[in-house]
Design an enzyme around this catalytic site. Structure first.
Site, PDB file in Angstrom:
ATOM      1  N   GLU A 110       0.937  -1.057   0.043  1.00 43.52           N
ATOM      2  CA  GLU A 110       0.147   0.303  -0.186  1.00 43.52           C
ATOM      3  C   GLU A 110       0.926   1.240  -0.146  1.00 43.52           C
ATOM      4  OE1 GLU A 110      -2.316   3.495   1.872  1.00 43.52           O
ATOM      5  OE2 GLU A 110      -0.235   2.444   2.589  1.00 43.52           O
ATOM      6  N   GLU A 111       1.882   1.148   0.665  1.00 42.51           N
ATOM      7  CA  GLU A 111       2.808   2.330   1.132  1.00 42.51           C
ATOM      8  C   GLU A 111       3.653   2.748  -0.454  1.00 42.51           C
ATOM      9  OE1 GLU A 111       2.699   4.257   3.228  1.00 42.51           O
ATOM     10  OE2 GLU A 111       2.068   3.182   5.199  1.00 42.51           O
ATOM     11  N   HIS A 130       5.015   7.749   9.357  1.00 40.63           N
ATOM     12  CA  HIS A 130       6.029   7.228   8.608  1.00 40.63           C
ATOM     13  C   HIS A 130       7.489   7.415   9.121  1.00 40.63           C
ATOM     14  CE1 HIS A 130       3.788   7.317   4.341  1.00 40.63           C
ATOM     15  NE2 HIS A 130       3.156   6.573   5.186  1.00 40.63           N
TER      16      HIS A 130
END
Length: 474
Positions: A314-315, A437
């Protein structure tokens, strides 16, 4: 029936029992429903045990659980094993993807003063030549239109300074490349550092990195004062094909012609273990799936097939969910009644957000999901507020395929407003998740109240739609 199931039954039954002892002629109390059983049995404590397991995995795997690494592979095996043991039909959907890892991230201001500026590369960036690229800086606004890049950049041999917001990073970089820039530096439009992705290799037209708002404004102020700012930008990203895996778990009971899906991305960024982003959503989803198998082991209360998904990559641009939706035959897509997404559900300075259908989108099912989740949280004394589908999480490929979606979210790097702080508590003008993050997104970065509220919301939504689809009547 297990002891936990009995406890769940008792707790759920308490929700419907009268306050006073029943008279001999009083009607018997109603049997608890599947949503009530699931909400009673699914807890933040249970989800926290899964978070602790994700933390241990990351600690033993270079500190992260990113797609294409040992940390993610072990996370996927952990989740899949628990679900298979609970009786689900588990599939490991493997796919290849362009793995990216920072090798060099360096930005030096050479004039009018010399200093090092922290920089993060935008994933899928082009690399600078060995030793970097050195050039004067030119401001380009938010870089969303070609005309933002004025005569300084049109002359070429410049690095573009661009503010975040208004359009995608890929569009900003494409416009900078079209104007002849040698590189791009994007600064945050909110306090703090910034990270992101260009979304695909084709978007890496020139070297591009991100800096904090504070550092970006300092550079912009120098340019506004008429001073020439010279930078040396050194960006290098490792690029290679790797394999990763989505974990899919389907209940053996329920009508296979009507599938209710719920998903969360299991991968972290390389910078840290990703316990809020998105260990929290994965843990809440896993706990709900395990409790569903306990409270309804024979599927007597489940009308529809239930499918849980733990996405990878996803990232790096929603790659796992995109792969899944793209690979689905049309007939299989039509079987999916709706998709529920849970991403970052325990931010320490949290909001309580429910994804809301775009007013321009004719999507009554998505709107009904938003209403259901908002009402459920409100009935528990937890006021929720809508947040738009902005394409930043795994609901995107489902909506693009015409599948209704919904879910909850507690905020990322954005700032909590004063009105939100008054509504939910916490600090105004501070990020919902200050460790977004970052390496500090660990177990200490989890809000237990936010986790509890959202785990219950997941259980309610899954339990409700396993028995009935959303009511779209006016």
């Amino acid at each position: 029936m297990t002891a936990l199931t009995a406890a769940a039954l008792a707790a759920a039954a308490a929700l419907v029992l009268p306050l006073h002892p029943a008279s001999p002629t009083a009607p018997a109390a109603a049997e608890p429903t599947l949503p009530e059983l699931l909400v009673a049995g699914t807890t933040a404590e249970g989800a926290t045990r899964h978070l602790a397991a994700f933390q241990r995995i990351a600690d033993q795997a270079d500190g992260n659980r990113a797609a294409g690494t040992a940390g993610h592979e072990r996370s996927a095996q952990h989740v899949g094993t628990l679900l298979a043991d609970a009786g689900y039909d588990v599939e490991y959907q493997r796919f290849t993807f362009p793995y990216r890892e920072p090798v060099a991230e360096r930005l030096t201001q050479l004039t009018p003063v010399e200093r090092e500026i922290p920089v993060r590369l935008l994933s899928y960036t082009a690399n600078t030549p060995a030793g970097g690229v050195q050039a004067p800086l030119a401001a380009a606004g938010d870089g969303c239109e070609p005309e933002d890049f004025g005569p300084d950049l049109a002359a070429g041999a410049r690095i573009a300074l661009i503010e975040r917001g208004g359009c995608t990073f890929a569009r900003k970089v494409a416009n900078a490349a079209g104007a002849g820039a040698l590189g791009a530096v994007v600064y945050n439009n909110a306090p703090g550092a910034l990270s992101g992705t260009l979304g695909e290799p084709a978007a890496g037209l020139l070297p591009a990195g991100t800096v904090s708002r504070e550092d970006g404004l300092a550079l912009a102020d120098e340019l506004a004062a008429g001073r020439e700012v010279t930078l040396r930008l050194e960006i290098e990203e490792l690029s290679e094909e790797r394999e990763t895996v989505n974990v899919l778990a389907e209940s053996p009971q329920g009508d296979p012609a009507r599938v209710v899906m719920a998903g969360a991305h299991l991968d972290s960024v390389l910078a840290g273990p990703g316990l809020n982003d998105n260990g929290s959503g994965s843990a809440g989803l896993l706990e709900t799936a395990l409790r569903l198998a306990e409270v309804d082991p024979a599927g007597e209360l489940t009308a529809h097939r239930v499918r849980f998904a733990f996405w990878s990559a996803e990232e790096l641009g929603l790659l796992g969910s995109r792969h899944y939706v793209t690979e689905l035959p049309e007939a299989e897509r039509e079987r999916i009644a709706l998709y529920l997404n849970f991403d970052m559900i325990a931010s320490p300075n949290h909001g309580l957000f429910v994804y809301d259908a775009d007013a321009e989108r004719d999507d009554p099912v998505s709107a009904a999901i938003a209403d259901d989740l908002t009402d459920f949280l409100g009935e528990r004394g937890l006021p929720a507020r809508p947040t738009p589908f902005d394409g930043r999480s795994d609901y995107g490929p489902f909506l693009d395929a015409g599948i209704p979606a919904g879910g909850t979210f507690t905020g990322a790097e954005g700032l909590k407003s004063a009105a939100e702080a008054e509504l939910w508590g916490g600090a105004a003008d501070a990020p919902y998740d200050p460790c977004y993050h970052a390496a500090c997104d660990d177990l200490d970065n989890i809000s237990q109240p936010a986790l509890d509220a959202n785990v219950k919301a997941i259980a309610h939504a899954v339990g409700s739609y396993a028995t009935r689809l959303p009511d779209t009547s006016p």
